[in-house]
Design a protein around this motif. Structure first.
Motif, short mmCIF file in Angstrom:
data_model
loop_
_atom_site.label_atom_id
_atom_site.label_comp_id
_atom_site.label_asym_id
_atom_site.label_seq_id
_atom_site.Cartn_x
_atom_site.Cartn_y
_atom_site.Cartn_z
N ASP A 1 0.80 -1.23 0.00
CA ASP A 1 0.00 0.00 0.00
C ASP A 1 0.83 1.27 0.00
O ASP A 1 0.35 2.31 -0.42
CB ASP A 1 -1.01 0.01 1.16
N PHE B 1 3.64 2.82 -3.77
CA PHE B 1 3.31 3.57 -4.98
C PHE B 1 3.12 5.06 -4.71
O PHE B 1 2.62 5.80 -5.56
CB PHE B 1 2.06 2.98 -5.64
N THR B 2 3.49 5.51 -3.52
CA THR B 2 3.42 6.94 -3.25
C THR B 2 4.52 7.63 -4.05
O THR B 2 5.48 7.00 -4.50
CB THR B 2 3.65 7.21 -1.76
N ASP C 1 -4.24 -6.72 -10.27
CA ASP C 1 -4.70 -5.46 -9.71
C ASP C 1 -3.68 -4.81 -8.79
O ASP C 1 -3.72 -3.59 -8.58
CB ASP C 1 -6.03 -5.65 -8.98
N GLN C 2 -2.75 -5.57 -8.24
CA GLN C 2 -1.69 -4.96 -7.45
C GLN C 2 -0.86 -4.03 -8.34
O GLN C 2 -0.37 -3.00 -7.90
CB GLN C 2 -0.79 -6.05 -6.85
N LEU D 1 -2.13 -2.92 -11.54
CA LEU D 1 -2.99 -2.05 -12.35
C LEU D 1 -3.74 -1.00 -11.53
O LEU D 1 -4.04 0.07 -12.05
CB LEU D 1 -3.99 -2.89 -13.13
N ILE D 2 -4.08 -1.31 -10.27
CA ILE D 2 -4.78 -0.30 -9.47
C ILE D 2 -3.92 0.96 -9.32
O ILE D 2 -4.37 2.05 -9.64
CB ILE D 2 -5.24 -0.84 -8.09
N PRO D 3 -2.67 0.85 -8.86
CA PRO D 3 -1.91 2.09 -8.73
C PRO D 3 -1.68 2.78 -10.07
O PRO D 3 -1.78 4.01 -10.18
CB PRO D 3 -0.59 1.65 -8.08
N LYS E 1 -3.46 2.78 -12.92
CA LYS E 1 -4.64 3.46 -13.48
C LYS E 1 -5.15 4.57 -12.56
O LYS E 1 -5.73 5.54 -13.02
CB LYS E 1 -5.74 2.46 -13.80
N THR E 2 -4.93 4.40 -11.26
CA THR E 2 -5.33 5.47 -10.34
C THR E 2 -4.47 6.71 -10.60
O THR E 2 -4.96 7.84 -10.59
CB THR E 2 -5.20 5.00 -8.88
N LEU E 3 -3.19 6.48 -10.87
CA LEU E 3 -2.30 7.61 -11.14
C LEU E 3 -2.59 8.24 -12.50
O LEU E 3 -2.52 9.45 -12.66
CB LEU E 3 -0.84 7.15 -11.13
N MET F 1 -5.07 7.34 -15.90
CA MET F 1 -6.02 6.49 -16.61
C MET F 1 -5.77 6.47 -18.11
O MET F 1 -6.11 5.52 -18.79
CB MET F 1 -7.43 7.02 -16.32
N TRP F 2 -5.20 7.53 -18.66
CA TRP F 2 -5.26 7.73 -20.10
C TRP F 2 -3.97 7.45 -20.85
O TRP F 2 -4.00 7.21 -22.05
CB TRP F 2 -5.73 9.16 -20.40
#
Lengths: 341, 341
Positions: free
Chosen positions: A258, A261-262, A278-279, A281-283, A285-287, A289-290
């Protein structure tokens, strides 16, 4: 692109020889998806500054989305004037949003031709437009996905590794399209090692990072807190890290997932090795998306792709965003340049 | 704080009666961690604008970090002048970075007193400083963690739900401090339902959101893609969502975990229900490492805390960041105000 005008002194015939594999080969993708639109938009965005590319597809269909120029070889491309298209006939007229298995052979052939061009040096890299696996599977496509097909075509089946990159972060998942339960079951020291080694080599060769720094995620909350919340960090991940260090690779971990990725943490590594989809891809795409780019590591050719799918739901409506394809083209060009140095 | 000067007409004695439970009770936490420093820094940041709080701890030790004022009841606090401290003697002089089990009873008692004050209306809320569970466990503390102890003290054992919030995102993990393997094994429709209902009620009561919108994550990549990559979305999560909708709760999902935390997606819900620790914590900490607040939902009292630990490694060196504690104090004050409306 460089052209050399060569006069044949015996025949006085003029021929043009194409020098420099400057163009990127862009595949058709599923023509019912957003591929045709984003390719035309990417051409519009890059026509003057490059990188230059050509599409392997149907010139007539492509012309619906912008100016095209059918070419029989890359040399004929005049990129700033029109999108160069190497003709590949479609069996059925595509309807945006409605994939048609009749076009599966062309979709597949476009990929195979792009790979051959990259292998022959006729293209500097391959950038693939999104495909819908289910459409190809119905037409007998035996590969689990796009990337595996490319690996098979280049004789590197099983060696392909997926990196996803945005300007702020590069992630490399050890497992990709598996359920979370399967990803846990497949957790394996050897797979982590293979992924980390390929990533390390690619950071040097493709990204021109002389001494790459890797970060390996833990699997459990707080990276298991010394085995009190899961022991995979001790039994599976730790041994991989120890091996990598013995090989001289600069690697941190297992890191608490957690906090790795800061902004502060990201500054300390060049790529993060993650254990499940998702470990990673979550960070990412959150950072951002495009601007995500999917890069296939471990192949002899350069291959990138946008990190989104066919988006049948918005295809043909003028709503597709070409940012990810543009980023994929730029990254393919950068990697090809780094490899050529 | 409001004071009423009451003149006893028979004795002409003046007494002050404390009205309004305006102060927040802040617990000691582990005095060898960063708690004492961040409490002093938070007082400095909030002394004029509030929210006002008092510390339940050792005034002499607290005085090492800034001006303190020992008080025997909240009424005596003059918050703008000094940090009010309700005295609670420590068994051992704390050494920053070196936790001492001798102080475990005081750490525990500080929490119990803060809870009693909130229950009695003498405090508007409880904000807890970080503790190290292992230190308390050695002293016989039988609870799995801070939050469970608070739930037990308020007679709500098993009803506590953890929300984490930053200005851009609120997440509520259904399971918290379990290995990923255990979290998968515990995935349960009833637990999702309980979490979502408590979250929905808290968004209305504590966050003054009239019609809260929930988003429920999928478990697998792409939320399982119709069962092709794991079926928990169909067998466990989907039924919970269907039940919530029948109860009239506005809930979206199961959403693909990797795209549900983008800016666009976040705008569509008030809280995200997640299935495991890192599914909730990776996006939250990636977005905002410093301003996270942990809020315990499902209790009769208001309780928040900073979302970091004791940070023994940097305690006493002037490097601790009070942002999360300050955010926790502000959020506790906001929730107390919303509840009082």
């Amino acid at each position: 692109m460089f052209f050399l005008e060569r006069k044949n002194h015996r025949t006085f015939e003029r021929t043009f020889v194409c020098f420099g594999a400057g163009l990127i080969a862009v595949t058709l993708g599923d023509p019912a998806g957003v591929g045709p639109e984003i390719t035309a938009l990417a051409w519009r965005a890059l026509r003057h500054a490059g990188p230059e590319f050509l599409l392997i597809g149907d010139p007539e269909f492509a012309a619906r989305f912008g100016p095209v120029h059918a070419v029989s070889e890359p040399c004929q491309a005049r990129f700033s004037e029109a999108l160069p298209v190497l003709p590949l006939p479609l069996a059925a007229q595509p309807r945006p949003g409605v994939p048609d298995p009749a076009n599966a052979p062309a979709i597949i052939e476009s990929i195979a031709r792009a790979v051959r061009m990259a292998q022959d040096g006729a293209a500097s890299a391959v950038v693939t437009n999104p495909i819908a696996k289910s459409v190809l599977t119905r037409a007998g496509f035996p590969h689990p996905g796009h990337t595996e097909f490319l690996a098979a075509l280049t004789g590197r089946a099983g060696h392909e590794i997926m990196m996803l990159a945005v300007p702020e972060l590069r992630v490399v998942p050890v497992t990709v399209h598996l359920s979370l339960r399967q990803a846990l079951a497949r957790l394996d020291t050897e797979a982590i090692l293979r992924t980390a080694r390929t990533t390390h080599a690619a950071l040097r060769r493709d990204f021109a990072i002389a001494a790459p720094r890797l970060a390996v995620a833990g699997l459990n909350p707080h990276a298991g807190e010394d085995g009190t919340m899961g022991d995979e960090e001790i039994t599976v991940i730790g041994p991989a890290i120890a091996s990598l260090r013995r090989e001289g690779i600069d690697v941190a971990g297992p890191l608490p997932p957690d906090t790795m990725f800061t902004r502060e943490a990201r500054a300390s590594y060049d790529a993060a090795i993650c254990h499940y989809h998702d470990q990673a891809l979550i960070p990412l795409k959150t950072l951002d998306m495009w601007n995500g780019v999917n890069i296939t590591l471990g192949l002899p050719i350069v291959r990138t792709s946008p990190d989104h799918g066919t988006a049948f739901g918005i295809a043909g409506r003028g709503r597709a965003n070409p940012a990810s394809l543009i980023a994929a083209l730029r990254m393919a060009s950068d990697i090809a340049r780094n490899r050529a140095r």
